[in-house]
Design a protein around this motif. Structure first.
Motif, PDB file in Angstrom:
ATOM      1  N   THR A  80       0.823  -1.208   0.000  1.00  0.00           N
ATOM      2  CA  THR A  80       0.000   0.000   0.000  1.00  0.00           C
ATOM      3  C   THR A  80       0.861   1.263   0.000  1.00  0.00           C
ATOM      4  OG1 THR A  80      -1.778  -1.172   1.128  1.00  0.00           O
ATOM      5  CG2 THR A  80      -1.795   1.211   1.321  1.00  0.00           C
ATOM      6  N   GLN A  81       2.091   1.149   0.510  1.00  0.00           N
ATOM      7  CA  GLN A  81       3.024   2.271   0.580  1.00  0.00           C
ATOM      8  C   GLN A  81       2.436   3.512   1.267  1.00  0.00           C
ATOM      9  OE1 GLN A  81       6.528   2.668  -0.685  1.00  0.00           O
ATOM     10  NE2 GLN A  81       6.212   0.536  -0.117  1.00  0.00           N
ATOM     11  N   PRO A  82       1.949   3.361   2.498  1.00  0.00           N
ATOM     12  CA  PRO A  82       1.436   4.547   3.204  1.00  0.00           C
ATOM     13  C   PRO A  82       2.586   5.478   3.569  1.00  0.00           C
ATOM     14  CG  PRO A  82       1.616   2.707   4.728  1.00  0.00           C
ATOM     15  CD  PRO A  82       1.962   2.172   3.352  1.00  0.00           C
ATOM     16  N   LYS A  83       2.267   6.731   3.887  1.00  0.00           N
ATOM     17  CA  LYS A  83       3.293   7.679   4.334  1.00  0.00           C
ATOM     18  C   LYS A  83       3.798   7.292   5.721  1.00  0.00           C
ATOM     19  CE  LYS A  83       2.722  10.850   0.961  1.00  0.00           C
ATOM     20  NZ  LYS A  83       2.525   9.865  -0.093  1.00  0.00           N
ATOM     21  N   ARG A  84       2.902   6.701   6.540  1.00  0.00           N
ATOM     22  CA  ARG A  84       3.317   6.279   7.882  1.00  0.00           C
ATOM     23  C   ARG A  84       2.381   5.209   8.415  1.00  0.00           C
ATOM     24  NH1 ARG A  84       1.177  11.134  11.926  1.00  0.00           N
ATOM     25  NH2 ARG A  84      -0.958  11.069  11.145  1.00  0.00           N
ATOM     26  N   VAL A  85       2.904   4.479   9.411  1.00  0.00           N
ATOM     27  CA  VAL A  85       2.124   3.479  10.134  1.00  0.00           C
ATOM     28  C   VAL A  85       2.163   3.865  11.604  1.00  0.00           C
ATOM     29  CG1 VAL A  85       1.943   1.034  10.772  1.00  0.00           C
ATOM     30  CG2 VAL A  85       2.681   1.665   8.457  1.00  0.00           C
ATOM     31  N   LEU A  86       1.000   3.922  12.230  1.00  0.00           N
ATOM     32  CA  LEU A  86       0.920   4.233  13.657  1.00  0.00           C
ATOM     33  C   LEU A  86       0.713   2.946  14.454  1.00  0.00           C
ATOM     34  CD1 LEU A  86      -1.390   7.391  13.783  1.00  0.00           C
ATOM     35  CD2 LEU A  86       1.094   7.302  14.008  1.00  0.00           C
ATOM     36  N   PHE A  87       1.586   2.745  15.425  1.00  0.00           N
ATOM     37  CA  PHE A  87       1.463   1.613  16.339  1.00  0.00           C
ATOM     38  C   PHE A  87       0.863   2.153  17.630  1.00  0.00           C
ATOM     39  CE2 PHE A  87       4.597   0.210  13.326  1.00  0.00           C
ATOM     40  CZ  PHE A  87       4.394  -1.160  13.214  1.00  0.00           C
ATOM     41  N   ASN A  88      -0.423   1.900  17.822  1.00  0.00           N
ATOM     42  CA  ASN A  88      -1.112   2.346  19.026  1.00  0.00           C
ATOM     43  C   ASN A  88      -0.637   1.525  20.223  1.00  0.00           C
ATOM     44  OD1 ASN A  88      -3.343   4.405  18.280  1.00  0.00           O
ATOM     45  ND2 ASN A  88      -3.341   2.905  16.620  1.00  0.00           N
ATOM     46  N   PRO A  89      -0.875   2.001  21.453  1.00  0.00           N
ATOM     47  CA  PRO A  89      -0.444   1.242  22.633  1.00  0.00           C
ATOM     48  C   PRO A  89      -0.917  -0.213  22.570  1.00  0.00           C
ATOM     49  CG  PRO A  89      -1.219   3.397  23.297  1.00  0.00           C
ATOM     50  CD  PRO A  89      -1.517   3.263  21.820  1.00  0.00           C
ATOM     51  N   GLY A  90       0.018  -1.138  22.802  1.00  0.00           N
ATOM     52  CA  GLY A  90      -0.300  -2.559  22.759  1.00  0.00           C
ATOM     53  C   GLY A  90      -0.037  -3.202  21.408  1.00  0.00           C
ATOM     54  N   THR A  91       0.324  -2.398  20.401  1.00  0.00           N
ATOM     55  CA  THR A  91       0.570  -2.956  19.069  1.00  0.00           C
ATOM     56  C   THR A  91       2.052  -2.884  18.683  1.00  0.00           C
ATOM     57  OG1 THR A  91       0.214  -0.877  17.857  1.00  0.00           O
ATOM     58  CG2 THR A  91      -1.739  -2.227  18.311  1.00  0.00           C
ATOM     59  N   GLU A  92       2.902  -2.446  19.599  1.00  0.00           N
ATOM     60  CA  GLU A  92       4.320  -2.281  19.314  1.00  0.00           C
ATOM     61  C   GLU A  92       4.887  -3.584  18.741  1.00  0.00           C
ATOM     62  OE1 GLU A  92       2.848  -1.781  22.283  1.00  0.00           O
ATOM     63  OE2 GLU A  92       3.160   0.305  22.844  1.00  0.00           O
ATOM     64  N   VAL A 109       5.281   5.100  17.159  1.00  0.00           N
ATOM     65  CA  VAL A 109       4.604   4.436  18.263  1.00  0.00           C
ATOM     66  C   VAL A 109       3.863   5.557  18.970  1.00  0.00           C
ATOM     67  CG1 VAL A 109       4.887   3.120  20.384  1.00  0.00           C
ATOM     68  CG2 VAL A 109       6.393   2.682  18.423  1.00  0.00           C
ATOM     69  N   ALA A 110       2.569   5.637  18.705  1.00  0.00           N
ATOM     70  CA  ALA A 110       1.782   6.768  19.200  1.00  0.00           C
ATOM     71  C   ALA A 110       0.312   6.384  19.222  1.00  0.00           C
ATOM     72  CB  ALA A 110       1.984   7.973  18.287  1.00  0.00           C
ATOM     73  N   CYS A 111      -0.447   7.118  20.004  1.00  0.00           N
ATOM     74  CA  CYS A 111      -1.880   6.874  20.098  1.00  0.00           C
ATOM     75  C   CYS A 111      -2.611   7.802  19.135  1.00  0.00           C
ATOM     76  CB  CYS A 111      -2.339   7.109  21.540  1.00  0.00           C
ATOM     77  SG  CYS A 111      -4.114   6.954  21.722  1.00  0.00           S
ATOM     78  N   THR A 112      -3.342   7.222  18.219  1.00  0.00           N
ATOM     79  CA  THR A 112      -4.106   7.998  17.241  1.00  0.00           C
ATOM     80  C   THR A 112      -5.021   9.012  17.936  1.00  0.00           C
ATOM     81  OG1 THR A 112      -4.021   6.200  15.638  1.00  0.00           O
ATOM     82  CG2 THR A 112      -5.803   7.808  15.370  1.00  0.00           C
ATOM     83  N   LEU A 113      -5.694   8.573  18.999  1.00  0.00           N
ATOM     84  CA  LEU A 113      -6.627   9.462  19.699  1.00  0.00           C
ATOM     85  C   LEU A 113      -5.913  10.664  20.312  1.00  0.00           C
ATOM     86  CD1 LEU A 113      -8.848   6.749  21.362  1.00  0.00           C
ATOM     87  CD2 LEU A 113      -9.550   8.335  19.565  1.00  0.00           C
ATOM     88  N   VAL A 114      -4.724  10.437  20.867  1.00  0.00           N
ATOM     89  CA  VAL A 114      -3.951  11.541  21.455  1.00  0.00           C
ATOM     90  C   VAL A 114      -3.479  12.493  20.358  1.00  0.00           C
ATOM     91  CG1 VAL A 114      -1.837  12.140  22.696  1.00  0.00           C
ATOM     92  CG2 VAL A 114      -3.262  10.249  23.503  1.00  0.00           C
TER      93      VAL A 114
END
Length: 121
Positions: A80-92, A109-114
């Protein structure tokens, strides 16, 4: 505000799930959202698909899957080649970080909601 087309992986129709809250918050902030989860359903007007759908121009993939469940999506996300992938807490997932680095895909490694709540998305 710039619309960042986002794929929520691990989407859920259960209101107590963070994936549900993330979809709702992304829609409220004006981002276009695609969602893939175990069960079909709808959240904030977004249909949750159960199969990988062809994707284009994805800015962010936000993960709500544990590392073992992420393996099924490694190739899909890389293709898919996204610009970034976010690893929410617990998905590291250090194994996946390496694969993303090899393919020159940024990750956080960040929370989308935050990020959304603090206007850092």
């Amino acid at each position: 505000m710039k619309n960042k087309k986002t794929l929520v992986l691990g989407a859920s129709t259960k209101p107590d799930r963070y994936a549900f809250k993330a979809i709702t918050a992304l829609v409220e902030k004006g981002h276009s959202v695609l969602a893939i989860g175990q069960n079909q359903g709808e959240v904030a007007g977004i249909s949750i698909r159960t199969k990988n759908i062809p994707l284009a121009n994805i800015h962010t993939v936000t993960l709500y899957l544990n590392p073992a469940r992420q393996r099924d999506y490694y190739n899909y996300i890389v293709e898919t080649q996204p610009k970034r992938v976010l690893f929410n807490p617990g998905t590291e997932n250090p194994e996946f970080y390496q694969l993303l680095e090899l393919n020159k895909i940024k990750y956080e490694v960040a929370c989308t909601l935050v990020l959304l709540a603090t206007n850092q998305y």
